[in-house]
Design an enzyme around this catalytic site. Structure first.
Site, PDB file in Angstrom:
ATOM      1  N   LYS A 122     -90.206  58.034  68.763  1.00 53.53           N
ATOM      2  CA  LYS A 122     -90.851  58.221  67.451  1.00 53.53           C
ATOM      3  C   LYS A 122     -91.901  59.311  67.500  1.00 53.53           C
ATOM      4  O   LYS A 122     -92.106  60.010  66.515  1.00 53.53           O
ATOM      5  CB  LYS A 122     -91.444  56.906  66.941  1.00 53.53           C
ATOM      6  CG  LYS A 122     -90.362  55.911  66.563  1.00 53.53           C
ATOM      7  CD  LYS A 122     -90.660  55.119  65.322  1.00 53.53           C
ATOM      8  CE  LYS A 122     -89.385  54.411  64.899  1.00 53.53           C
ATOM      9  NZ  LYS A 122     -89.530  53.432  63.871  1.00 53.53           N
ATOM     10  N   LYS A 204     -78.212  55.583  68.255  1.00 52.52           N
ATOM     11  CA  LYS A 204     -78.297  54.381  67.413  1.00 52.52           C
ATOM     12  C   LYS A 204     -78.226  54.748  65.931  1.00 52.52           C
ATOM     13  O   LYS A 204     -78.814  55.749  65.515  1.00 52.52           O
ATOM     14  CB  LYS A 204     -79.648  53.713  67.708  1.00 52.52           C
ATOM     15  CG  LYS A 204     -79.857  52.376  67.045  1.00 52.52           C
ATOM     16  CD  LYS A 204     -81.283  51.872  67.236  1.00 52.52           C
ATOM     17  CE  LYS A 204     -82.199  52.369  66.130  1.00 52.52           C
ATOM     18  NZ  LYS A 204     -83.319  51.499  65.777  1.00 52.52           N
ATOM     19  N   LYS A 207     -82.050  53.965  59.990  1.00 53.64           N
ATOM     20  CA  LYS A 207     -82.308  54.207  58.577  1.00 53.64           C
ATOM     21  C   LYS A 207     -83.198  55.427  58.346  1.00 53.64           C
ATOM     22  O   LYS A 207     -83.322  55.876  57.215  1.00 53.64           O
ATOM     23  CB  LYS A 207     -82.867  52.964  57.892  1.00 53.64           C
ATOM     24  CG  LYS A 207     -84.126  52.371  58.478  1.00 53.64           C
ATOM     25  CD  LYS A 207     -84.652  51.304  57.513  1.00 53.64           C
ATOM     26  CE  LYS A 207     -84.887  49.949  58.124  1.00 53.64           C
ATOM     27  NZ  LYS A 207     -86.037  49.889  59.018  1.00 53.64           N
TER      28      LYS A 207
HETATM   29  P1  ATP Z   1     -85.993  52.955  62.194  1.00 50.92           P
HETATM   30  O1  ATP Z   1     -84.659  53.485  62.556  1.00 50.92           O
HETATM   31  O2  ATP Z   1     -86.573  53.513  60.946  1.00 50.92           O
HETATM   32  O3  ATP Z   1     -86.955  52.869  63.333  1.00 50.92           O
HETATM   33  P2  ATP Z   1     -84.873  50.434  62.480  1.00 50.92           P
HETATM   34  O4  ATP Z   1     -83.769  50.155  61.517  1.00 50.92           O
HETATM   35  O5  ATP Z   1     -84.541  50.707  63.880  1.00 50.92           O
HETATM   36  O6  ATP Z   1     -85.759  51.492  61.798  1.00 50.92           O
HETATM   37  P3  ATP Z   1     -86.130  47.914  61.869  1.00 50.92           P
HETATM   38  O7  ATP Z   1     -85.915  47.964  60.438  1.00 50.92           O
HETATM   39  O8  ATP Z   1     -87.461  47.380  62.191  1.00 50.92           O
HETATM   40  O9  ATP Z   1     -85.946  49.279  62.598  1.00 50.92           O
HETATM   41  O10 ATP Z   1     -85.016  47.041  62.573  1.00 50.92           O
HETATM   42  C1  ATP Z   1     -84.788  45.733  62.186  1.00 50.92           C
HETATM   43  C2  ATP Z   1     -83.836  45.072  63.123  1.00 50.92           C
HETATM   44  O11 ATP Z   1     -82.560  45.744  63.103  1.00 50.92           O
HETATM   45  C3  ATP Z   1     -84.280  45.056  64.583  1.00 50.92           C
HETATM   46  O12 ATP Z   1     -83.990  43.784  65.124  1.00 50.92           O
HETATM   47  C4  ATP Z   1     -83.425  46.098  65.245  1.00 50.92           C
HETATM   48  O13 ATP Z   1     -83.203  45.820  66.609  1.00 50.92           O
HETATM   49  C5  ATP Z   1     -82.143  45.990  64.445  1.00 50.92           C
HETATM   50  N1  ATP Z   1     -81.399  47.259  64.458  1.00 50.92           N
HETATM   51  C6  ATP Z   1     -81.830  48.449  63.983  1.00 50.92           C
HETATM   52  N2  ATP Z   1     -80.889  49.394  64.129  1.00 50.92           N
HETATM   53  C7  ATP Z   1     -79.831  48.780  64.727  1.00 50.92           C
HETATM   54  C8  ATP Z   1     -78.536  49.230  65.155  1.00 50.92           C
HETATM   55  N3  ATP Z   1     -78.153  50.492  64.993  1.00 50.92           N
HETATM   56  N4  ATP Z   1     -77.700  48.329  65.719  1.00 50.92           N
HETATM   57  C9  ATP Z   1     -78.070  47.044  65.887  1.00 50.92           C
HETATM   58  N5  ATP Z   1     -79.282  46.565  65.516  1.00 50.92           N
HETATM   59  C10 ATP Z   1     -80.148  47.409  64.943  1.00 50.92           C
END
Ligand code: ATP
Ligand code: LTN
Length: 340
Positions: A122, A204, A207
């Site tokens: 980040k 990964k 969003k």
């Molecule tokens: P950003 O990408 O903006 O950091 P994020 O989607 O990774 O956001 P969160 O919204 O806090 O972060 O994630 C919420 C949950 O979704 C967490 O448990 C995270 O581990 C899960 N998650 C996020 N992206 C993935 C993915 N690509 N595959 C599986 N689980 C995910």
């Protein structure tokens, strides 16, 4: 058995998890986290937080953030979480989160935080705003979890390192002051713990990345079809699960399997020789079918702001009561002056 023994025997274990209202939720969030929240809700006492304090570690537009908090409450409920059985609330409405985070900051070493891979990623992505909150983000996450004497934390695999740090902090604190915190375990799904980007399947799905790299939970069927059709695969044409050498194809197989289409190997065998066009059609069908009930329920709920507000208001009161029990215990242990 006495009534009290009965109540103790029936006491369920506690689950805590959170999602940031930092953008449109993706299929990765759904498969890695949200879907499991729903599965676990009957067997545990569940607390599902909207972690807006984590979201501000990256600059947010205030109007968008405000709107997204209620929208995330609607997503939680639309995906099947019963707001009467699960605590759904905003982190910033329960001040104990920030208060415990401060205390735990004093029990966390710079060296530990320096090793966090999410901080490194980040800070590279937001080089103009490498703030202290971004650095201590995992400590706030530890406070979230430890406040509720949590047993189990359902998350995607990207949060494993943060969870391990949380356990280390709790053990360190307990080692000094006695058994104050329950030591939590992670609940990371076997299939779908890391859904990959459609455009760069070595990364990964996130969003915060450009639109075409992810499927949003609220994408309509045509958009889902288009995004999957354009998903990066490879050129050998063989349908086989091999994340190392065939990340794009393996990602589509994982998505299908996680959404209930069967074991990965069985899906691959069935699609043998049918080509990537068919693989993509079948993945699209699975995704559209999984998301459409959620989407129609979401549309209904999001129109009723008063209802959503009442859910988060009511649940925040219960959450604050539970959280303050742990916070007061911690404050007493470390020697804060008693309250009159
Ligand atoms: P950003 O990408 O903006 O950091 P994020 O989607 O990774 O956001 P969160 O919204 O806090 O972060 O994630 C919420 C949950 O979704 C967490 O448990 C995270 O581990 C899960 N998650 C996020 N992206 C993935 C993915 N690509 N595959 C599986 N689980 C995910
Ligand atoms: N850090 C997580 C979101 C999060 C969380 C939590 C998850 C904040 N607090 C407590 C589980 C438990 C993320 O970025 N995905």
């Amino acid at each position: 058995m006495s009534e009290i023994q009965n109540a103790a025997a029936e006491k369920k274990q506690v689950i805590f998890s959170g999602i940031q209202p930092s953008g449109t939720l993706t299929l990765g969030n759904y498969i890695g986290a949200l879907r499991n929240f729903v599965k676990l809700q009957n067997d545990y006492d569940c607390i599902y937080c909207i972690v807006d304090e984590h979201a501000i570690t990256v600059r947010q537009n205030p109007a968008d953030l405000r709107r997204r908090c209620l929208e995330l409450a609607a997503i939680y409920i639309a995906s099947g979480l019963d707001p009467k059985k699960n605590l759904i609330y905003c982190q910033s409405h329960v001040s104990a989160h920030a208060e415990l985070a401060w205390i735990l900051n004093c029990f966390t070493y710079m060296g530990e935080l320096n090793r966090m891979t999410q901080f490194k990623a980040k800070s590279a992505a937001h080089a103009d705003n490498i703030n202290a909150g971004l650095f201590t983000y995992p400590v706030l996450m530890a406070a979230d979890i430890l406040l509720y004497q949590t047993n189990l934390v359902p998350v995607g695999v990207d949060q494993k390192q943060h969870l391990e740090l949380c356990r280390d902090i709790a053990q360190r604190f307990n080692g000094i002051y006695g058994d104050v915190f329950t030591i939590p375990e992670g609940y990371i799904p076997k299939v779908g713990a890391k859904i990959m980007s459609l455009q760069e399947p070595e990364k990964k799905m996130s969003k915060s990345d450009p639109e075409e790299t992810y499927i949003a939970l609220l994408d309509d069927a045509d958009t889902i079809r288009r995004k999957i059709r354009r998903a990066v695969t490879d050129s050998d044409g063989e349908i086989r699960y091999d994340p190392e050498n065939k990340p794009g194809v393996s990602n589509l197989l994982s998505i299908m399997s996680a959404l209930g289409a069967g074991e990965i190997d069985a899906i691959a065998a069935e699609l043998q020789g049918k080509g990537y066009g068919e693989l993509k059609n079948r993945t699209t069908e699975c995704v559209v079918e999984a998301l459409s009930p959620l989407q129609s329920e979401y549309k209904r709920l999001v129109a009723d702001k008063a209802y959503l507000q009442s859910v988060i208001d009511e649940n925040a009161k219960t959450a604050a009561y539970l959280a303050n029990k742990t916070l007061r215990k911690v404050q007493k242990k470390i020697g804060y002056a008693p309250r009159g």
